[in-house]
Every structure is written in C-alpha cells, then in structure tokens.
Write a protein that holds these residues in place. Structure first.
Motif, PDB file in Angstrom:
ATOM      1  N   THR A 165       0.630  -1.274  -0.086  1.00 11.32           N
ATOM      2  CA  THR A 165       0.005  -0.083  -0.123  1.00 11.32           C
ATOM      3  C   THR A 165       1.030   1.341   0.076  1.00 11.32           C
ATOM      4  N   LYS A 166       1.944   1.155   0.805  1.00 16.21           N
ATOM      5  CA  LYS A 166       2.952   2.355   0.925  1.00 16.21           C
ATOM      6  C   LYS A 166       3.606   2.553  -0.488  1.00 16.21           C
ATOM      7  N   PHE A 167       3.624   1.466  -1.047  1.00 13.64           N
ATOM      8  CA  PHE A 167       4.560   1.553  -2.464  1.00 13.64           C
ATOM      9  C   PHE A 167       3.470   2.272  -3.517  1.00 13.64           C
ATOM     10  N   ILE A 168       2.186   1.724  -3.571  1.00  8.04           N
ATOM     11  CA  ILE A 168       1.163   2.322  -4.522  1.00  8.04           C
ATOM     12  C   ILE A 168       0.976   3.594  -4.109  1.00  8.04           C
ATOM     13  N   LEU A 169       0.864   3.999  -2.856  1.00 14.61           N
ATOM     14  CA  LEU A 169       0.536   5.688  -2.656  1.00 14.61           C
ATOM     15  C   LEU A 169       1.553   6.288  -2.979  1.00 14.61           C
ATOM     16  N   TYR A 170       2.843   6.010  -2.713  1.00 14.79           N
ATOM     17  CA  TYR A 170       3.735   7.007  -3.256  1.00 14.79           C
ATOM     18  C   TYR A 170       3.990   7.096  -4.783  1.00 14.79           C
ATOM     19  N   THR A 171       3.891   5.930  -5.285  1.00 13.24           N
ATOM     20  CA  THR A 171       4.239   5.850  -6.775  1.00 13.24           C
ATOM     21  C   THR A 171       3.155   6.509  -7.660  1.00 13.24           C
ATOM     22  N   ALA A 172       1.954   6.117  -7.229  1.00 12.35           N
ATOM     23  CA  ALA A 172       0.684   6.719  -7.798  1.00 12.35           C
ATOM     24  C   ALA A 172       0.554   8.222  -7.504  1.00 12.35           C
ATOM     25  N   GLY A 173       0.939   8.636  -6.287  1.00 20.54           N
ATOM     26  CA  GLY A 173       0.937  10.008  -6.162  1.00 20.54           C
ATOM     27  C   GLY A 173       2.122  10.774  -6.972  1.00 20.54           C
ATOM     28  N   GLY A 174       3.193  10.068  -7.206  1.00 19.85           N
ATOM     29  CA  GLY A 174       4.127  10.642  -8.301  1.00 19.85           C
ATOM     30  C   GLY A 174       3.841  10.738  -9.483  1.00 19.85           C
ATOM     31  N   SER A 175       2.779   9.735  -9.901  1.00 16.14           N
ATOM     32  CA  SER A 175       2.430   9.664 -11.282  1.00 16.14           C
ATOM     33  C   SER A 175       1.271  10.802 -11.452  1.00 16.14           C
ATOM     34  N   ILE A 176       0.639  11.342 -10.735  1.00 15.33           N
ATOM     35  CA  ILE A 176      -0.237  12.378 -10.546  1.00 15.33           C
ATOM     36  C   ILE A 176       0.445  13.581 -11.432  1.00 15.33           C
ATOM     37  N   PHE A 177       1.764  13.799 -10.725  1.00 16.55           N
ATOM     38  CA  PHE A 177       2.421  14.926 -11.004  1.00 16.55           C
ATOM     39  C   PHE A 177       3.148  14.764 -12.631  1.00 16.55           C
ATOM     40  N   LEU A 178       3.458  13.491 -12.654  1.00 25.17           N
ATOM     41  CA  LEU A 178       3.883  13.122 -14.087  1.00 25.17           C
ATOM     42  C   LEU A 178       2.689  13.647 -14.975  1.00 25.17           C
ATOM     43  N   LEU A 179       1.390  13.054 -14.767  1.00 19.16           N
ATOM     44  CA  LEU A 179       0.374  13.154 -15.929  1.00 19.16           C
ATOM     45  C   LEU A 179       0.085  14.904 -15.953  1.00 19.16           C
ATOM     46  N   ILE A 180       0.078  15.319 -14.757  1.00 18.34           N
ATOM     47  CA  ILE A 180      -0.226  16.818 -15.093  1.00 18.34           C
ATOM     48  C   ILE A 180       1.038  17.524 -15.806  1.00 18.34           C
ATOM     49  N   GLY A 181       2.226  17.261 -15.373  1.00 16.59           N
ATOM     50  CA  GLY A 181       3.143  17.501 -16.444  1.00 16.59           C
ATOM     51  C   GLY A 181       3.221  17.448 -17.798  1.00 16.59           C
ATOM     52  N   VAL A 182       2.722  16.232 -18.215  1.00 16.75           N
ATOM     53  CA  VAL A 182       2.694  15.636 -19.564  1.00 16.75           C
ATOM     54  C   VAL A 182       1.617  16.414 -20.055  1.00 16.75           C
ATOM     55  N   LEU A 183       0.419  16.680 -19.544  1.00 11.47           N
ATOM     56  CA  LEU A 183      -0.516  17.549 -20.081  1.00 11.47           C
ATOM     57  C   LEU A 183      -0.253  18.815 -20.441  1.00 11.47           C
ATOM     58  N   GLY A 184       0.439  19.442 -19.245  1.00  8.41           N
ATOM     59  CA  GLY A 184       0.510  20.826 -19.423  1.00  8.41           C
ATOM     60  C   GLY A 184       1.650  21.009 -20.641  1.00  8.41           C
ATOM     61  N   ILE A 185       2.576  20.209 -20.804  1.00 10.15           N
ATOM     62  CA  ILE A 185       3.585  20.417 -21.834  1.00 10.15           C
ATOM     63  C   ILE A 185       2.817  20.031 -23.241  1.00 10.15           C
ATOM     64  N   GLY A 186       1.876  19.038 -23.134  1.00  8.57           N
ATOM     65  CA  GLY A 186       1.463  18.673 -24.426  1.00  8.57           C
ATOM     66  C   GLY A 186       0.447  19.649 -24.871  1.00  8.57           C
ATOM     67  N   LEU A 187      -0.215  20.514 -24.008  1.00  6.52           N
ATOM     68  CA  LEU A 187      -1.285  21.358 -24.528  1.00  6.52           C
ATOM     69  C   LEU A 187      -0.691  22.818 -24.450  1.00  6.52           C
ATOM     70  N   TYR A 188       0.580  23.016 -24.150  1.00  9.25           N
ATOM     71  CA  TYR A 188       0.950  24.323 -24.075  1.00  9.25           C
ATOM     72  C   TYR A 188       0.936  24.952 -25.546  1.00  9.25           C
ATOM     73  N   GLY A 189       0.554  26.001 -25.670  1.00 20.66           N
ATOM     74  CA  GLY A 189       0.596  27.100 -26.892  1.00 20.66           C
ATOM     75  C   GLY A 189      -0.187  26.650 -28.102  1.00 20.66           C
ATOM     76  N   SER A 190      -1.014  25.557 -27.998  1.00 18.82           N
ATOM     77  CA  SER A 190      -1.917  25.164 -29.231  1.00 18.82           C
ATOM     78  C   SER A 190      -3.014  24.262 -28.623  1.00 18.82           C
ATOM     79  N   ASN A 191      -3.873  24.434 -29.674  1.00 19.78           N
ATOM     80  CA  ASN A 191      -5.302  23.607 -29.548  1.00 19.78           C
ATOM     81  C   ASN A 191      -5.040  22.061 -29.696  1.00 19.78           C
ATOM     82  N   GLU A 192      -4.298  21.615 -30.617  1.00 20.59           N
ATOM     83  CA  GLU A 192      -4.053  20.303 -30.881  1.00 20.59           C
ATOM     84  C   GLU A 192      -2.969  20.013 -29.832  1.00 20.59           C
ATOM     85  N   PRO A 193      -3.117  18.887 -29.199  1.00 20.86           N
ATOM     86  CA  PRO A 193      -2.001  18.409 -28.420  1.00 20.86           C
ATOM     87  C   PRO A 193      -0.719  17.810 -29.054  1.00 20.86           C
ATOM     88  N   THR A 194       0.424  18.367 -28.500  1.00 23.98           N
ATOM     89  CA  THR A 194       1.602  17.758 -29.218  1.00 23.98           C
ATOM     90  C   THR A 194       2.462  17.097 -27.983  1.00 23.98           C
TER      91      THR A 194
END
Length: 500
Positions: A165-194
């Motif tokens: 449980t500790k493992f899944i909490l830590y790594t899934a918590g980290g992956s949320i930040f990863l997902l936010i970063g991916v979406l932010g970089i992909g959607l920056y500056g255009s309507n089409e995701p790059t």
C-alpha cells in the motif's frame, strides 16, 4: 530504412505470450516455469539481434522509429523509437528479467499469475524505455505499477500489505504529477496536443512555466528513483518483497526514474535544468551520505541493501546535474552498473534467506562454513558495490567524479567541497558493506546448528549469480561497452540544449 515493426514486437511479445499462460494446465508448475523462461530468453535474443543488425551506433538520432495513429480523436500515436540512451536500459531489462524468472523457481503458489505478472512487467519496462510519445510514456509508466503491487501484496513477507500500500501510494502520487506535467507540456501553446518528443524538444517555454513543469516531473521521478526525502517506500518494499521481485525493483524500476530525468527533464526542459542542477547536486551529495549512514543502522538485511542502492542513486543524480558529457556518461554507466550489482545482492540475500529463514543480521553469523559458494559470490559482489577497481561501480563513480570536477558551470570551491563530501560517502560505503558481510558470514553463531537443512547453492543459483557477475567485471575492465552506446546521444543532448 526497414519498415518491419521490430520495437512493437519486442514490447508486445512478453505480455501477449504471457497471457497464454492461463491456458496452460493448472497443476503444471514446471511447464509454466519453462514456458516463461523460454519467452524471456527468446525476447532477450530477439532484442540483441535487432540491436546488432538494425541499429547504427554512430547515429545519435532516433532509430527503428515507428509511428502509428492510435486514438484519432485527440491525436494520440503509438510512437516507439530507440537512441543511445535507451539501448542500455532495454538490454539491462531483458537480462535482469530473464535472471529474475530463473531466480523465482521456488515460487509455487499461484505460479501462473506470478509468471504472467513478471512478463507484464517486462513489457511495461521496455515500453517505457522505448516510447517516443509523452502520453505513451506515462501509460507504460503506470502499467508498470499494477504488477509490482500484486507481486508485493501476494508473494511478500509478513508486512506485505503495508509495504504494498505504501508503494502504491507513493508511486501513484508521483504519477499524478507526471500526468499533470505531460498534459501541461502537451497542451501548451496550441489547441492540438503535441506529445511527440522530437517536436517538444525544440519548443521553448517562458522560464516560470518551465520551472513549474520541471518541478512536476522532478517529483514524479524523485519518487521512482528515490531522491530523498521521497525514498521511504523503498526500504519497506524491498524488505518485504520476494527476492525475484526485488531484483526487478532494484535493477530496473529505480532506473526508470533516472532515465526519465535525463529523457524529459534534460532534453525537454534544459533551461530549468540548468537552474535546478546546483540544488540537485546538493541533494545528491546529501543522499549519498544520509543513505550510507542510515544503512548502518538497519537490522534487516534487505533493508540494508535497499539503503545502499539509495546511496548509489545519489551518484546518478550528481552525474545528471553536472552538465558535462563526462558526468552524464558516468550517470548512464552507473545506471547500468547498479542495475547489475543491486539485483545480484538482492538475489544472494534472498537465497541465503531461503537457507536460513533469518531476516535480521544480528541473528545470523558463521554462515561461511555451511554455504561457501554463496559466501564467495556475496563477498565479490559487495566488493563491487563498494566500488572496487576492476568492477563496474568503480568506473562509473570515477567518471562521475571527473564530470563534476571538469564542469564549467560551478566555481572551484563548491566543486572541491562536493567532491570531498562524495569521497566521505565512498568511505562510508565499505563500512556498511563489510559489516553486513561480517555479521552474516563470520563468527560462530550458526556453526553448531543442525546442518541438515544447510545445502550450498545449486547450479541454478550459481548460474544466476555468475551471469550477473560477468557483466560487472566486463564493464569494469572495458567500460566502452556501455559508453560507446550512449556517447553520441549525450553529446547531442548537451550541445543542442546547453551550449548553444
């Protein structure tokens, strides 16, 4: 240009062949083990064949590229490709997974599910090392989590549910930040995701935004390749997991975090990286000292080895943050080298646990007499872990030292100070390694024990430890094996993004 989809086959083959395990007879443990073993060996041979015959080493660009439209609705591609950075980790994955499957022969409970999960991990790891699309990288990264959680919570030790449980909490918590970063970089500056790595590498951001992205990715990768203070899931997880799972965790999962740091934080966000790298170097030196001194206080054998691997990851962080090609090459070499050494140490700890059924170091002692072969291999590999010259750890740490000293970015006094502190860390490493060896193998404690259940390592265990030991010696004597793979790519990263 060959249009045969080699990489797709390499990524998809383990899990698709692994899903056929459930059609094998329920009672046939031996059939299942041999089947998994054959898949792993075939996959490793296929990977080496593709890398030998379809790959040009002097080309720093993406090779074996594949690009298939997957979800047309929001422009999501199945993009795979390989460059010098990911060849090493992919081959390491194949090697360690094959040996971990061989190490897992004593597992008999639910062996169909166990071996299927091993193969699913195999696919996820190779996929995340070879994906050229941010969202695909994230999906493979998440896909890795589920098999590890199940392997932990079903085949672990006494506190396995807590640590899983500790493992899944830590790594899934980290992956949320990863997902936010991916979406932010992909959607920056255009309507089409790059989401394509090549187009994103040439895109420039405002500095504040780039720093925000960088912090998000840094948290995600700091959980995975544990950077203090986000490392606390690792000793628990390693202390409880079955030792074949430990081999995969220490050998490959930790390396995914370091790979992500180089691949995303250095290539995609170079300005923020040059801002953050002095702080990362300070964190890396603190981590070397802290984890080495914490490792001394551990009673549990596997936790001690886990803290030692946290300490070794500090060298990778320092190599990545000294923005020189020497330092970055040293970091990649340390990734490969610690993948071998950490997996071997966990395997030997697990086999000696199978003999003794003892977890704590202060209950052990005198094991060198009943099990001399395990004692020999353990001594050799703990020497490799404390960076004995002639082994791969020494070369990697030496190149990282050179990288931080020759770095143009820092002044002389901080460089000398940091090198001094790193040297103290390298003095602390033999202390815990050798005291671990002494508490396990020397003394008289188990000497009078009934020696009916002591049997030395069989041919299978000897084969696993020797085949991990050979690349360690090989890289230590001729490190150009690994450096020739990554050298061109490292120069490209640095000269494109940091020296222009």
């Amino acid at each position: 240009m060959n249009y045969f989809p080699w990489l797709t086959i390499i990524v998809v083959l383990p899990i698709s062949a692994g899903s056929l395990i459930f059609f094998l007879p329920h009672r046939g443990n031996k059939i299942i083990k041999w089947y998994t073993m054959c898949i792993c060996i075939f996959e490793l041979l296929l990977t080496t064949y593709v890398f030998c015959y379809h790959l040009r080493l002097d080309d720093p660009l993406i090779q074996l590229a594949e690009d298939y439209k997957w979800i047309i609705f929001f422009d999501f591609y199945w993009r795979l490709g390989i460059d010098g950075l990911s060849i090493g980790p992919i081959l390491l994955t194949g090697f360690i997974t094959t040996l971990a499957t061989l190490a897992a022969w004593p597992v008999t409970r639910d062996s169909r599910l166990f071996h299927f999960l091993m193969l699913a991990m195999y696919s996820g790891q190779i996929g995340s090392f070879s994906s050229r699309d941010l969202l695909l990288f994230f999906i493979m990264w998440e896909f890795e989590l589920i098999p590890v959680y199940l392997l932990l919570s079903m085949w672990g030790g006494k506190k396995r549910l807590y640590s899983a449980t500790k493992f899944i909490l830590y790594t899934a918590g980290g992956s949320i930040f990863l997902l936010i970063g991916v979406l932010g970089i992909g959607l920056y500056g255009s309507n089409e995701p790059t989401l394509n790595f090549e187009t994103l590498a040439n895109q420039s951001y405002p500095v504040a935004l780039e720093i925000i992205f960088y912090i998000g990715f840094l948290i995600a990768f700091a959980v995975k390749s544990p950077i203090i203070p986000l490392h606390t899931w690792l000793p628990d997880t390693h202390g409880e997991a079955h030792y074949s799972t430990c081999m995969l965790l220490a050998g490959i999962l930790l390396k995914m975090g370091a790979y992500g740091l180089v691949r995303i934080n250095m290539e995609l966000l170079p300005h923020a990286h040059s801002i953050f790298s002095p702080w990362l170097i300070i964190v890396g030196t603190m981590q070397i000292i802290y984890a080495a001194s914490t490792s001394l206080g551990q009673r549990n054998l596997k936790k001690r080895i886990a803290y030692s691997s946290v300490s070794h990851m500090g060298f990778i962080i320092i190599g990545i943050s000294s923005i020189t090609d020497t330092g970055l090459n040293g970091a990649i070499l340390q990734i490969i080298s610690h993948g071998f050494i950490g997996a071997a140490l966990f395997f030997l700890a697990g086999t000696s646990y199978d003999r003794m059924r003892l977890v704590y170091l202060d209950e052990m002692g005198g094991m060198a007499i009943p099990i001399p072969k395990i004692f020999t291999m353990f001594s050799i590999l703990s020497m490799a872990s404390l960076a004995l010259p002639g082994m791969s750890g020494f070369v990697a740490e030496l190149i990282v030292f050179f990288g931080i000293i020759t770095s143009q970015k820092y002044f002389l006094t901080p460089k000398i100070l940091i090198t001094f502190v790193m040297a103290i860390g390298m003095i602390l490493t033999p202390i815990y390694s050798l005291s671990m060896s002494r508490q396990m193998f020397y003394g008289y404690k188990l000497f009078n024990a009934p020696s009916s259940y002591f049997f030395d390592s069989g041919p299978r265990e000897l084969f696993v430890s020797i085949s991990i030991f050979l690349p360690v010696i090989g890289i230590g004597i001729y490190p150009d094996f690994v450096l020739s793979l990554s050298g061109e790519k490292v120069e490209t990263i640095l000269y494109n993004y940091f020296y222009r």
